[in-house]
Structure formats: C-alpha cells, structure tokens
Design an enzyme around this catalytic site. Structure first.
Site, short mmCIF file in Angstrom:
data_model
loop_
_atom_site.label_atom_id
_atom_site.label_comp_id
_atom_site.label_asym_id
_atom_site.label_seq_id
_atom_site.Cartn_x
_atom_site.Cartn_y
_atom_site.Cartn_z
N GLY A 1 -8.03 -33.48 -48.74
CA GLY A 1 -7.38 -32.17 -48.64
C GLY A 1 -7.80 -31.42 -47.40
O GLY A 1 -8.90 -31.62 -46.88
N GLY B 1 -7.79 -27.33 -46.00
CA GLY B 1 -7.56 -25.94 -46.37
C GLY B 1 -7.64 -25.01 -45.18
O GLY B 1 -7.65 -25.45 -44.02
N PHE C 1 -10.07 -23.14 -44.11
CA PHE C 1 -11.32 -23.07 -43.36
C PHE C 1 -12.01 -24.42 -43.21
O PHE C 1 -13.15 -24.48 -42.76
CB PHE C 1 -12.28 -22.07 -44.02
CG PHE C 1 -11.75 -20.67 -44.04
CD1 PHE C 1 -11.65 -19.94 -42.88
CD2 PHE C 1 -11.33 -20.10 -45.22
CE1 PHE C 1 -11.14 -18.65 -42.89
CE2 PHE C 1 -10.84 -18.82 -45.26
CZ PHE C 1 -10.74 -18.08 -44.08
N ASP D 1 -7.11 -16.02 -54.22
CA ASP D 1 -6.32 -17.10 -53.62
C ASP D 1 -5.91 -18.13 -54.67
O ASP D 1 -6.01 -19.34 -54.44
CB ASP D 1 -7.10 -17.76 -52.48
CG ASP D 1 -6.19 -18.56 -51.54
OD1 ASP D 1 -4.97 -18.29 -51.53
OD2 ASP D 1 -6.69 -19.45 -50.84
#
Length: 539
Positions: free
Chosen positions: A233, A235, A237, A361
């Site tokens: 994955g 993201g 950051f 989030d």
C-alpha cells in the site's frame, strides 16, 4: 495552571471524598497523609516514591497518579486498598516487580501500569480478578510467559506490547512461543530495550522516546530491502510493506514514512502519540516503532503493525480487474459485521479511551481485515487528541491547520471553520456505510451534478432503497437457497435491514453536525439491525 508543592495543610483535612488536582504543574512529593475515596493527581510533576498511610487506604476507590515522575517500587501497602476499582500509574518511573500484595484487589476494574520500568513476571493472580475489564502492562520490562486465563483470554481487554521478553499467551497476542531453556543472550528481532529514563511526551522527539527502538537494518532485512514484491500500500505520508522475521514468528506490516513529504514528521508523532494510549480489538495493533538513520545518514522512521492478510476494505469494495472481482464480494452479513467493527472502534476512540481521539481520516483504505474478516481501523497519522484542544474550544473539538482528510469523506464544516471534532468522524462513518451498501465511491462521477452520496441515498429513501444498493450481495446471499418461500423471506429481511442501514448512513452524514448520531448510539443501532436480520438464522 500553577507550579507548586501540595500544601502541607492538606494533611490536616482528614479523609476527603474526592481530591482532583490533575493537569497542573505541581511538584515535590505526594503527601502520604492525604486521604480520599477518589484521588486524581495525574499529569503533574510529582517526584520521589509513593508512600501511603495504611489508615487512609481502606476507602480508596479510584487513584490516578499517571504522567508524573514518581519512582521507586510499587508500595506493598496498596494491597490494603481492597475497595479499589481503578488504579492508573502509567507514565512514571516505577521499577521492580508487581507486588504480591496486589492480589487483594479483587474488585478492581481497571489497572494501567504501562510506560514504567517494571520487571519480573506478570503475576498469575491477575487471572482471578473477575471484575477486571482493562489491563495495560505495555512498555515495561516484563518477561516470561503471559497468563492465559481470566482477562488474559480477551486480547482486546489487555495490552502487553513493548515487553520484548514476554512469550506465550493466547494466539491473538502473537507473541513467540516460550522455550523451556531460552538463551538469555537471545534478543527478539524488531524489538530492543527502551531507555530506562522515559520523558514526558511533549514534542515529537520526546514522544518517540516512549517507544521501543528498532534499527534501519532490521526493517531493511524484514522487508527484503523494501522489495516491490512486498509493497502492499501507498498512503499520504509513506508506503506500507509486508515483512517477516523468523524469530518474530509472524508477518508484520511496516509503514515507512516518506520524510520528504511535508507533514510526515508531524504525522509520525501524531500516530505514535495516539497509538500509545489506546488498545481495542477493532484497532490495528502496533508492535513497535523505528526512529533511526539509514545507511546514507538520513533520518528514517517507520511503524510496525500487525499484518492484516485480507487487506483493506477498499480492495473488497472496489477490486482491480486483475484481483478477480467475482471472488471479492462481501455478503450482507460480512458488511454488517465490518460496519459494526468500525463503529465500535470509533465509539472507543470518542468515548472510552483514556484520552478521547478524533481519527479524521476514516475511509475504506484505512479499514483492514484480518483472517476472520474482522475489521480494524488503522492509520492515525491525522488524529487529534481532544484533551489537548486549544484554549477557547470545547472538549469535543480542536483546531486544525487547513483541511485534513480524504476528499469525499471530509465533513462540510471542516471547510468552513477547520475545527476537527467527533462529529466529523461520524460524518465519515456515514459516508463509508453508504459506500459499503451501494458500492459507489463518494467521488463517483455520477455525483458531480448533485449533492453527493448522502443526497443520493436520502433522495431514494425509503421507497427506492433496493434500486441503489449493490446488487452483487443480493445474488451472493440468496443463490444457494432453492426453496422460493425461504428465498422470499430472506429477501424481505434483507430489504428491512438495508432500509435501516441506509437510514443510519444518512443520519450520520447529515450536513449539520448537531443532527448526526453519536457513535455510542450508532453501535447500539447497528447491533440491533444485525440481530433483527439474523434472528431466524442465516446459513
């Protein structure tokens, strides 16, 4: 806030019902003559040993002396507090073992000894505490086998992370097996001893000192050199890699921060600060963190989490063509269970954690699924801790610098006043629930000419609900039922269930924050909907 000692005149007041002097700058030693049924001295700067007069102990019900600079051993006299229900001693410098005298605290409900320098074995007598609901022993130096009885049977009720010499326990703790003749020199990979002088977490650097340290070389080896084959994955950051270490005896997920990305350092600090204060069965469990330097002398930061083999909810709702979409279809029961898991996690963060937290989030890619398809909320890089809200704002909101979150899931009020609140998480949950039912992203092109997924669901509620839901699980749930009457009964129950779910989703994603449900009410409603749907048995 004041900076001073506790006045000595307190000793002349006798036994009080309640004593609350939390979150000041009080220092010096705690007067051993002070007595009260409820004592809250947390978040000060008290030093020295904890000494208590025996005459003042028998009526104490709650004691919170956490987040101070107290040292020495836990006093044996605490065993006299047989009325004790809550005992919070975390975030100090206590050392030595948990005294045998504490076995007398049979009625205790909550015990937090985390983030000290305690050592020795975890006492077996804790298994016999039948009223104990929460036990936090994390980030100490405990060693040996973790008990398996009593509260230790419930992984969501205990935390032992950050004790590198522990072994055994129930499988959910994912600790290494206990060896009869384990070498004293053997050290677990991905875990090293922390420093013996913890500091109060008031900045990103001091926050990091609360965590066990691992080296860049450990992370590099665990991820096979950050191999693209292990990339699971990407993201805002950083990137997440699957990792494996032999002696760790489990797969892990390693989140590597991209420190060139603006806000990455702040995200790392926020995630560490949030995760060290919380534990729940529906939150992704953190094993340790890495704050190190790579082979080129650059800063390197990573977090090591429990690996979730079934990936994210995003992958199940919106699989790629090469991921065999026909095999990635959640039935209604699975979607109900996952939605309840997420609601339970948010309810815990908002109402039951030691420090209330806003996630900020929530979206399908931040909901991860384990072997049993149990949902776990992760990615706390944008969280806000409500107890640290700026002066002038209420306890359920805090200011933010700019809009934070993901497009489609951000509540409308964040764009107007920038105040993060629990209401904002409820909005995101409502959108996520509607997405799970309709299998339509809130950013779908079809929503450009109207008011989004909320309006789409509301305008079709309740008469046309079956026209907007994802048709795939209708077929998946009913295909195995041959009898037409049973199939119709199931469809009727599904219809009633889906109408109720859309109602919850629309209520949670209301435009005005005050009109949204609270997460504790969402959990109750969602459980009631599931119970009604399954009451005659779905096989």
């Amino acid at each position: 806030m004041v900076s001073m000692d506790i006045p000595s005149s307190f000793a002349n007041w006798g036994f009080m019902e309640e004593l609350f002097i939390s979150r000041n700058k009080l220092n010096g030693t705690i007067l051993n003559q002070v007595g009260a049924a409820i004592i809250s001295l947390d978040h000060n700067s008290f030093t020295g040993s904890l000494l208590l007069e025996v005459d003042n102990l028998e009526n104490i019900r709650e004691m919170d002396i956490s987040e101070n600079k107290l040292s020495g051993e836990i006093p044996n006299t605490l065993g006299k507090c047989q009325s004790m229900e809550l005992l919070y001693m975390h975030g100090n410098w206590f050392q030595g073992t948990i005294p045998e005298s504490l076995k007398n605290l049979k009625g205790i409900k909550g015990l937090d000894l985390s983030r000290n320098n305690l050592s020795g074995q975890i006492p077996k007598y804790l298994e016999e505490f039948h009223f104990l609901q929460n036990l936090n022993l994390s980030f100490n130096n405990f060693e040996g086998e973790v008990p398996k009885g009593g509260i230790f049977r419930n992984a969501s009720a205990i935390s032992v992370v950050g004790n590198s010499k522990l072994c055994g326990g129930i499988p959910e703790l994912q600790l290494p097996g206990c060896l009869k003749q384990a070498s004293k020199k053997r050290e677990k990979p991905l875990a090293t001893r922390r420093r013996n002088s913890p500091k109060k977490a008031s900045s990103p650097s001091s926050t990091e000192n609360q965590w066990l340290r691992v080296s860049y070389a450990d992370i590099l080896q665990a991820t096979d050199g950050f191999s693209s084959a292990n990339l699971i994955g990407v993201g805002s950051f950083g990137s997440v890699y699957k990792g494996l270490r032999e002696c760790f005896e489990t797969l892990v997920a390693v989140k590597v921060l991209n420190l060139l990305q603006q806000g990455a350092f702040k995200s790392f600090a926020a995630e560490c600060e949030a995760l060290r204060n919380i534990w729940h069965r529906n939150l992704v469990k953190i094993f340790t963190v890495c704050s190190s330097i790579d082979f080129n002398g650059n800063d390197f930061k990573a977090l090591v989490f429990e690996y979730m083999p079934n990936g994210s909810l995003e992958k199940w709702l919106h699989p790629n063509v090469d991921e065999q979409p026909q095999l990635r279809c959640l039935n209604l029961t699975q979607r109900l269970n996952i939605a309840i898991d997420v609601a339970s996690a948010l309810d815990y963060l908002h109402h039951h954690s030691k420090i209330p937290i806003v996630h900020r989030d929530l979206k399908p890619s931040n909901v991860l699924l384990d072997d049993d398809m149990v949902g776990h909320v992760g990615d706390f890089g944008l969280t806000r801790i409500l107890s640290e809200a700026a002066e002038g704002f209420s306890q359920n909101q805090t200011t933010t610098s700019g809009i934070k979150g993901s497009i489609g899931y951000i509540p409308p009020e964040y764009g107007m006043d920038g105040k993060a609140s629990t209401h904002g998480d409820v909005y995101s949950y409502g959108i996520l629930l509607l997405e799970m039912i309709t299998r339509k992203r809130p950013t779908n092109d079809m929503f450009r000419d109207n008011q989004g997924l909320h309006h789409f669901a509301k305008s079709n509620f309740p008469e046309q609900v079956m026209e907007i839901i994802d048709p795939t699980f209708l077929f998946k749930d009913t295909e195995a039922i041959q009898d037409s009457e049973n199939r119709n009964n199931l469809r009727n129950r599904m219809h009633n269930c889906l109408v109720s779910l859309v109602n919850v989703g629309v209520s949670c994603s209301a435009e005005l924050p005050k009109e949204r449900m609270k997460m504790r009410d969402v959990v109750m409603e969602m459980n009631a909907i599931r119970d009604l749907y399954l009451e005659v048995g779905i096989h």
